[in-house]
Scaffold this motif. Structure first.
Motif, PDB file in Angstrom:
ATOM      1  N   ARG A  50       0.845  -1.194   0.000  1.00  0.00           N
ATOM      2  CA  ARG A  50       0.000   0.000   0.000  1.00  0.00           C
ATOM      3  C   ARG A  50       0.880   1.243   0.000  1.00  0.00           C
ATOM      4  NH1 ARG A  50      -4.810  -2.036   0.376  1.00  0.00           N
ATOM      5  NH2 ARG A  50      -5.227  -3.888   1.584  1.00  0.00           N
ATOM      6  N   VAL A  51       0.505   2.216  -0.823  1.00  0.00           N
ATOM      7  CA  VAL A  51       1.330   3.416  -0.958  1.00  0.00           C
ATOM      8  C   VAL A  51       0.479   4.681  -0.868  1.00  0.00           C
ATOM      9  CG1 VAL A  51       3.076   2.277  -2.380  1.00  0.00           C
ATOM     10  CG2 VAL A  51       1.193   3.472  -3.482  1.00  0.00           C
ATOM     11  N   ASP A  52       1.143   5.755  -0.484  1.00  0.00           N
ATOM     12  CA  ASP A  52       0.617   7.110  -0.620  1.00  0.00           C
ATOM     13  C   ASP A  52       1.468   7.782  -1.678  1.00  0.00           C
ATOM     14  OD1 ASP A  52      -1.239   6.843   1.405  1.00  0.00           O
ATOM     15  OD2 ASP A  52       0.065   7.710   2.935  1.00  0.00           O
ATOM     16  N   GLU A  53       0.840   8.499  -2.581  1.00  0.00           N
ATOM     17  CA  GLU A  53       1.570   9.236  -3.615  1.00  0.00           C
ATOM     18  C   GLU A  53       1.156  10.700  -3.521  1.00  0.00           C
ATOM     19  OE1 GLU A  53       1.558   7.577  -7.671  1.00  0.00           O
ATOM     20  OE2 GLU A  53       0.342   5.977  -6.814  1.00  0.00           O
ATOM     21  N   TYR A  54       2.130  11.596  -3.566  1.00  0.00           N
ATOM     22  CA  TYR A  54       1.819  13.019  -3.587  1.00  0.00           C
ATOM     23  C   TYR A  54       2.989  13.784  -4.178  1.00  0.00           C
ATOM     24  CZ  TYR A  54       4.608  13.153   0.723  1.00  0.00           C
ATOM     25  OH  TYR A  54       5.608  13.024   1.647  1.00  0.00           O
ATOM     26  N   ILE A  62       6.599   8.866  -3.012  1.00  0.00           N
ATOM     27  CA  ILE A  62       5.863   7.623  -2.806  1.00  0.00           C
ATOM     28  C   ILE A  62       6.250   7.119  -1.420  1.00  0.00           C
ATOM     29  CG2 ILE A  62       5.498   5.266  -3.608  1.00  0.00           C
ATOM     30  CD1 ILE A  62       6.796   6.375  -6.302  1.00  0.00           C
ATOM     31  N   ARG A  63       5.263   6.918  -0.573  1.00  0.00           N
ATOM     32  CA  ARG A  63       5.513   6.383   0.768  1.00  0.00           C
ATOM     33  C   ARG A  63       4.818   5.037   0.855  1.00  0.00           C
ATOM     34  NH1 ARG A  63       6.400  10.124   5.413  1.00  0.00           N
ATOM     35  NH2 ARG A  63       5.339   8.415   6.386  1.00  0.00           N
ATOM     36  N   ALA A  64       5.591   3.997   1.208  1.00  0.00           N
ATOM     37  CA  ALA A  64       5.056   2.639   1.282  1.00  0.00           C
ATOM     38  C   ALA A  64       5.188   2.118   2.702  1.00  0.00           C
ATOM     39  CB  ALA A  64       5.805   1.726   0.317  1.00  0.00           C
ATOM     40  N   SER A 124      18.968   8.171 -11.930  1.00  0.00           N
ATOM     41  CA  SER A 124      19.640   9.184 -11.112  1.00  0.00           C
ATOM     42  C   SER A 124      18.657  10.181 -10.498  1.00  0.00           C
ATOM     43  CB  SER A 124      20.694   9.923 -11.942  1.00  0.00           C
ATOM     44  OG  SER A 124      20.075  10.598 -13.013  1.00  0.00           O
ATOM     45  N   ASP A 125      17.418  10.213 -10.982  1.00  0.00           N
ATOM     46  CA  ASP A 125      16.391  11.113 -10.444  1.00  0.00           C
ATOM     47  C   ASP A 125      15.661  10.504  -9.250  1.00  0.00           C
ATOM     48  OD1 ASP A 125      16.890  12.989 -12.469  1.00  0.00           O
ATOM     49  OD2 ASP A 125      15.465  12.022 -13.820  1.00  0.00           O
ATOM     50  N   ILE A 126      15.988   9.266  -8.878  1.00  0.00           N
ATOM     51  CA  ILE A 126      15.241   8.535  -7.855  1.00  0.00           C
ATOM     52  C   ILE A 126      16.120   8.286  -6.640  1.00  0.00           C
ATOM     53  CG2 ILE A 126      13.974   6.418  -7.364  1.00  0.00           C
ATOM     54  CD1 ILE A 126      13.507   6.191 -10.415  1.00  0.00           C
ATOM     55  N   SER A 127      15.581   8.542  -5.453  1.00  0.00           N
ATOM     56  CA  SER A 127      16.275   8.211  -4.206  1.00  0.00           C
ATOM     57  C   SER A 127      15.277   7.548  -3.266  1.00  0.00           C
ATOM     58  CB  SER A 127      16.869   9.469  -3.561  1.00  0.00           C
ATOM     59  OG  SER A 127      15.838  10.360  -3.189  1.00  0.00           O
ATOM     60  N   ILE A 134       8.563   2.654   7.193  1.00  0.00           N
ATOM     61  CA  ILE A 134       8.056   3.406   6.039  1.00  0.00           C
ATOM     62  C   ILE A 134       9.178   3.583   5.012  1.00  0.00           C
ATOM     63  CG2 ILE A 134       7.064   5.578   5.223  1.00  0.00           C
ATOM     64  CD1 ILE A 134       5.146   4.055   6.970  1.00  0.00           C
ATOM     65  N   LEU A 135       8.917   3.130   3.791  1.00  0.00           N
ATOM     66  CA  LEU A 135       9.831   3.346   2.676  1.00  0.00           C
ATOM     67  C   LEU A 135       9.384   4.624   1.975  1.00  0.00           C
ATOM     68  CD1 LEU A 135      12.023   2.408   0.617  1.00  0.00           C
ATOM     69  CD2 LEU A 135      10.164   1.229  -0.579  1.00  0.00           C
ATOM     70  N   GLU A 136      10.311   5.552   1.786  1.00  0.00           N
ATOM     71  CA  GLU A 136       9.992   6.781   1.068  1.00  0.00           C
ATOM     72  C   GLU A 136      10.868   6.864  -0.165  1.00  0.00           C
ATOM     73  OE1 GLU A 136       8.970  10.674   2.971  1.00  0.00           O
ATOM     74  OE2 GLU A 136      10.845  11.274   1.995  1.00  0.00           O
ATOM     75  N   ILE A 137      10.224   6.947  -1.308  1.00  0.00           N
ATOM     76  CA  ILE A 137      10.921   7.068  -2.586  1.00  0.00           C
ATOM     77  C   ILE A 137      10.604   8.454  -3.133  1.00  0.00           C
ATOM     78  CG2 ILE A 137      11.149   6.156  -4.922  1.00  0.00           C
ATOM     79  CD1 ILE A 137      10.151   3.471  -3.770  1.00  0.00           C
TER      80      ILE A 137
END
Length: 157
Positions: A50-54, A62-64, A124-127, A134-137
């Protein structure tokens, strides 16, 4: 494995039907009767992360929710063909002993989620960070180049 559909983002027009399709697809992925044998009422959506996207300025966040995951051992994030894929393996063991009775509640299983990335995003745009379950991308939006329209001359005849 579910299919990945390209989602419309940003300035593109999204119809109410696109939104309803997405909600229906997510609901179907978490439906308990999708298990091949028996009823899985106690595992409602275990295979779905389950994720939150904002948006946070120019960044897509993206927070999972991934409690009980060791990010070094049990988590893999990949990017291919404009799709971000999160794979996780959960191993939770709960043991309680009471007056000669032992109860064990083991939860093992893999979970995954695929999300389409905006056009032009590179690795390279993703961290990603993991803290307190909580995983935060964070995906930095690519800079859009505004091109002025050019006129095409029409020749007579």
């Amino acid at each position: 494995m579910s299919t990945v559909m390209r989602r419309k983002r940003d300035a593109e027009i999204v119809s109410p039907f696109d939104w309803m399709d997405r909600v229906f697809d997510e609901w179907m992925r978490s439906f308990p009767l999708r298990e091949p044998f028996g009823f899985a009422w106690d595992r409602l959506g275990d295979g779905l992360i389950r994720v939150d996207e904002y948006r946070d300025g120019d960044t897509w966040v993206i927070r999972a929710e991934l409690p009980g995951i060791d990010p070094d051992e049990d988590l893999e994030i990949t990017v291919a063909d404009g799709v971000l894929r999160i794979d996780a393996e959960r191993r939770i063991e709960d043991r309680a002993e009471e007056e000669g009775y032992v109860r064990r509640e083991l939860r093992y299983g893999s979970m995954s989620r695929t999300l389409p990335l905006p056009d032009g995003v590179t690795e390279s745009d993703i961290s990603a960070t993991y803290r307190d379950g909580i995983l935060e991308i964070r995906v930095r939006a690519p800079q859009r180049v505004v091109v002025e329209p050019t006129k095409i001359k029409v020749k007579k005849g």
